[in-house]
Write a protein that holds these residues in place. Sequence first.
Motif, PDB file in Angstrom:
ATOM      1  N   LYS A  15      11.281   8.598  -9.527  1.00  0.00           N
ATOM      2  CA  LYS A  15      10.324   7.561  -9.936  1.00  0.00           C
ATOM      3  C   LYS A  15       8.978   8.131 -10.365  1.00  0.00           C
ATOM      4  O   LYS A  15       8.068   7.379 -10.707  1.00  0.00           O
ATOM      5  N   HIS A  16       8.850   9.439 -10.304  1.00  0.00           N
ATOM      6  CA  HIS A  16       7.562  10.090 -10.579  1.00  0.00           C
ATOM      7  C   HIS A  16       6.451   9.485  -9.737  1.00  0.00           C
ATOM      8  O   HIS A  16       5.383   9.136 -10.237  1.00  0.00           O
ATOM      9  N   SER A  17       6.736   9.337  -8.441  1.00  0.00           N
ATOM     10  CA  SER A  17       5.744   8.823  -7.505  1.00  0.00           C
ATOM     11  C   SER A  17       5.072   9.988  -6.795  1.00  0.00           C
ATOM     12  O   SER A  17       5.747  10.817  -6.190  1.00  0.00           O
ATOM     13  N   HIS A  18       3.750  10.027  -6.856  1.00  0.00           N
ATOM     14  CA  HIS A  18       3.022  11.080  -6.134  1.00  0.00           C
ATOM     15  C   HIS A  18       2.994  10.740  -4.647  1.00  0.00           C
ATOM     16  O   HIS A  18       2.688   9.618  -4.280  1.00  0.00           O
ATOM     17  N   ARG A  19       3.277  11.750  -3.799  1.00  0.00           N
ATOM     18  CA  ARG A  19       3.090  11.546  -2.356  1.00  0.00           C
ATOM     19  C   ARG A  19       1.599  11.644  -2.083  1.00  0.00           C
ATOM     20  O   ARG A  19       0.949  12.587  -2.562  1.00  0.00           O
ATOM     21  N   VAL A  20       1.083  10.713  -1.285  1.00  0.00           N
ATOM     22  CA  VAL A  20      -0.364  10.691  -1.030  1.00  0.00           C
ATOM     23  C   VAL A  20      -0.656  10.585   0.463  1.00  0.00           C
ATOM     24  O   VAL A  20       0.004   9.835   1.186  1.00  0.00           O
ATOM     25  N   ILE A  34       0.832  -1.208   0.000  1.00  0.00           N
ATOM     26  CA  ILE A  34       0.000   0.000   0.000  1.00  0.00           C
ATOM     27  C   ILE A  34       0.864   1.254   0.000  1.00  0.00           C
ATOM     28  O   ILE A  34       0.531   2.271  -0.582  1.00  0.00           O
ATOM     29  N   THR A  35       2.028   1.172   0.647  1.00  0.00           N
ATOM     30  CA  THR A  35       2.856   2.368   0.790  1.00  0.00           C
ATOM     31  C   THR A  35       3.606   2.740  -0.491  1.00  0.00           C
ATOM     32  O   THR A  35       4.131   3.832  -0.581  1.00  0.00           O
ATOM     33  N   GLY A  36       3.675   1.839  -1.465  1.00  0.00           N
ATOM     34  CA  GLY A  36       4.408   2.157  -2.683  1.00  0.00           C
ATOM     35  C   GLY A  36       5.897   2.040  -2.450  1.00  0.00           C
ATOM     36  O   GLY A  36       6.340   1.240  -1.628  1.00  0.00           O
ATOM     37  N   SER A  37       6.678   2.911  -3.127  1.00  0.00           N
ATOM     38  CA  SER A  37       8.118   2.662  -3.162  1.00  0.00           C
ATOM     39  C   SER A  37       8.927   3.421  -2.104  1.00  0.00           C
ATOM     40  O   SER A  37      10.103   3.669  -2.291  1.00  0.00           O
ATOM     41  N   ILE A  38       8.326   3.805  -1.000  1.00  0.00           N
ATOM     42  CA  ILE A  38       9.105   4.506   0.030  1.00  0.00           C
ATOM     43  C   ILE A  38      10.013   3.500   0.736  1.00  0.00           C
ATOM     44  O   ILE A  38       9.555   2.456   1.174  1.00  0.00           O
ATOM     45  N   LEU A  94      11.217   9.449   6.782  1.00  0.00           N
ATOM     46  CA  LEU A  94      11.258   8.708   5.518  1.00  0.00           C
ATOM     47  C   LEU A  94      12.082   9.486   4.511  1.00  0.00           C
ATOM     48  O   LEU A  94      11.851  10.683   4.310  1.00  0.00           O
ATOM     49  N   ASP A  95      13.016   8.803   3.882  1.00  0.00           N
ATOM     50  CA  ASP A  95      13.813   9.437   2.828  1.00  0.00           C
ATOM     51  C   ASP A  95      12.972   9.446   1.550  1.00  0.00           C
ATOM     52  O   ASP A  95      12.746   8.410   0.931  1.00  0.00           O
ATOM     53  N   THR A  96      12.498  10.636   1.181  1.00  0.00           N
ATOM     54  CA  THR A  96      11.595  10.725   0.025  1.00  0.00           C
ATOM     55  C   THR A  96      12.330  11.115  -1.260  1.00  0.00           C
ATOM     56  O   THR A  96      11.689  11.416  -2.266  1.00  0.00           O
ATOM     57  N   SER A  97      13.692  11.095  -1.215  1.00  0.00           N
ATOM     58  CA  SER A  97      14.436  11.608  -2.371  1.00  0.00           C
ATOM     59  C   SER A  97      14.202  10.792  -3.639  1.00  0.00           C
ATOM     60  O   SER A  97      14.296  11.317  -4.744  1.00  0.00           O
ATOM     61  N   VAL A 116      11.516  17.629   4.750  1.00  0.00           N
ATOM     62  CA  VAL A 116      12.488  18.583   5.296  1.00  0.00           C
ATOM     63  C   VAL A 116      13.790  17.852   5.641  1.00  0.00           C
ATOM     64  O   VAL A 116      14.886  18.284   5.254  1.00  0.00           O
ATOM     65  N   LEU A 117      13.672  16.733   6.348  1.00  0.00           N
ATOM     66  CA  LEU A 117      14.896  16.021   6.758  1.00  0.00           C
ATOM     67  C   LEU A 117      15.585  15.355   5.566  1.00  0.00           C
ATOM     68  O   LEU A 117      16.804  15.204   5.549  1.00  0.00           O
ATOM     69  N   THR A 118      14.804  14.982   4.549  1.00  0.00           N
ATOM     70  CA  THR A 118      15.417  14.442   3.333  1.00  0.00           C
ATOM     71  C   THR A 118      16.262  15.522   2.654  1.00  0.00           C
ATOM     72  O   THR A 118      17.417  15.284   2.272  1.00  0.00           O
ATOM     73  N   ALA A 119      15.690  16.730   2.541  1.00  0.00           N
ATOM     74  CA  ALA A 119      16.426  17.843   1.913  1.00  0.00           C
ATOM     75  C   ALA A 119      17.667  18.173   2.741  1.00  0.00           C
ATOM     76  O   ALA A 119      18.752  18.413   2.193  1.00  0.00           O
ATOM     77  N   ASN A 120      17.512  18.161   4.054  1.00  0.00           N
ATOM     78  CA  ASN A 120      18.626  18.467   4.953  1.00  0.00           C
ATOM     79  C   ASN A 120      19.751  17.433   4.798  1.00  0.00           C
ATOM     80  O   ASN A 120      20.936  17.787   4.710  1.00  0.00           O
ATOM     81  N   ALA A 121      19.364  16.149   4.717  1.00  0.00           N
ATOM     82  CA  ALA A 121      20.371  15.087   4.585  1.00  0.00           C
ATOM     83  C   ALA A 121      21.103  15.200   3.242  1.00  0.00           C
ATOM     84  O   ALA A 121      22.326  15.013   3.168  1.00  0.00           O
ATOM     85  N   LEU A 122      20.369  15.540   2.172  1.00  0.00           N
ATOM     86  CA  LEU A 122      21.005  15.703   0.855  1.00  0.00           C
ATOM     87  C   LEU A 122      22.018  16.839   0.885  1.00  0.00           C
ATOM     88  O   LEU A 122      23.119  16.738   0.330  1.00  0.00           O
TER      89      LEU A 122
END
Length: 417
Positions: free
Chosen positions: A129-134, A105-109, A121-124, A347-353
């Motif tokens: 993958k052109h995955s919509h966040r839902v 159900i969660t998709g590719s996270i 969650l690392d959303t980078s 936010v934390l994904t951007a910070n980690a990148l």
Amino acid sequence: MKALIKAQAAVSMAIMSSITTAGVARGFNFVNHFLPGISRSRGFQQVPLQLRGGASPNNRSFSSLLSLERASAAVTMDKTHDDREANEIEEAARTCLPLHKSLAITGSIPPPRSFGGISYLDTSSLDEKHSHRVIFVLGGPGAGKGTQSERIVDIYKCVHLSVGELLRSGADKEGYEHADLVKECLVKGKIVPVEVSLGLLRIAMDEKANEALADGEGYGSRIFLVDGFPRNFDNVNGWMKHMPSYTAVLGALVYNCPMEVLEKRILSRAETSGRSDDNLESARKRFNTFRKETQPVVRALERVEQLQSDEFGGSQLKVVNIDATGTVEDVWKATESAMNSFVTNDVLTANALLLKKEGHENMNAFKNVHVDINNGVNAVVTCDREIDGVVKKERRALQHGPTGWRCVGVERHRSKE
Ligand code: ADP
């Protein structure tokens, strides 16, 4: 019901469908076997135990005994019934787990990461993958899904898609092949077959994403609030069959409100909405459908969250139950806090990148991380950071721009102690 069962049969996950069809057909009520503290709405007190009028004392005690016997049989049946439903919820939850990625159900996270004590969650990977966040938005009719979603969209970078609205406009659309079926379901308070609602949802999501791209925004810069889906297990199956390859479900906002309050709200909305289903009869049917079919799905999603936590030490899916009986402002406070926790992932994904780009690979150097989100689009990440044996306080400001979260300022000073 027959049409629904037929539609469910069309879903390829045959085992899951047969389980959930049985659940829907028996009209399950809300039970909770997994999260202590959430009350059950059914129990043996619903079994009539009253004495029959006019009975003699002896008859009365006999009648009372009979009732007791019946009551205890009903309690046993109730327990079996509840156990059966618990098993079905458990089975559904395990089917939603990310063991087989294509069905999850969660998709590719990916599983959660930790940064200075915060799980996120690392959303980078979602943009590539052109995955919509839902985020699913659930609740009975009139619970405030639309009202709160509107406010979320004003403050956060989100797109609100109400499956109900998509269906209502589909029902009125000339030439739309499923218009009559949709119209009938809306008036009777029945759930529309999943292929129909997902079809409309997919088109709407792609349109919005393309609009964003045309405006120069990043593909994944916005979160989709999917209001009024999934309404039953058939919807969950449909989602898992058609959506995970291009969506990542972050979780659900669930607005809980008793029927007496909902009735008042629906009646007042009816004065201006012009909606054919804004009347007490339709509202009661929709509320019953929510109680019997959607609440077990919420329980299953909560169970997915718990199983993921057990497996990964943090969950990908986050289900937030919100008390929707208060004022719009009260409900908003809970909504805002839930949205902040969803946004913290990005936010934390951007910070980690950013830290990686700056060459800081040692994430153990960061302690006591705290994230504050202000007005949906401004964030401050504070932490204690060890540099060459010296602990410094670091404060990074980030902003949500057209292409996602970007750092707009860094402050660092020596820790006092
Ligand atoms: P839903 O989308 O869940 O069906 P709406 O957001 O359309 O519900 O709200 C139904 C009606 O109740 C609307 O007229 C709305 O203005 C009103 N309403 C929503 N939330 C609240 C609240 N917390 N307190 C009082 N009225 C509310």
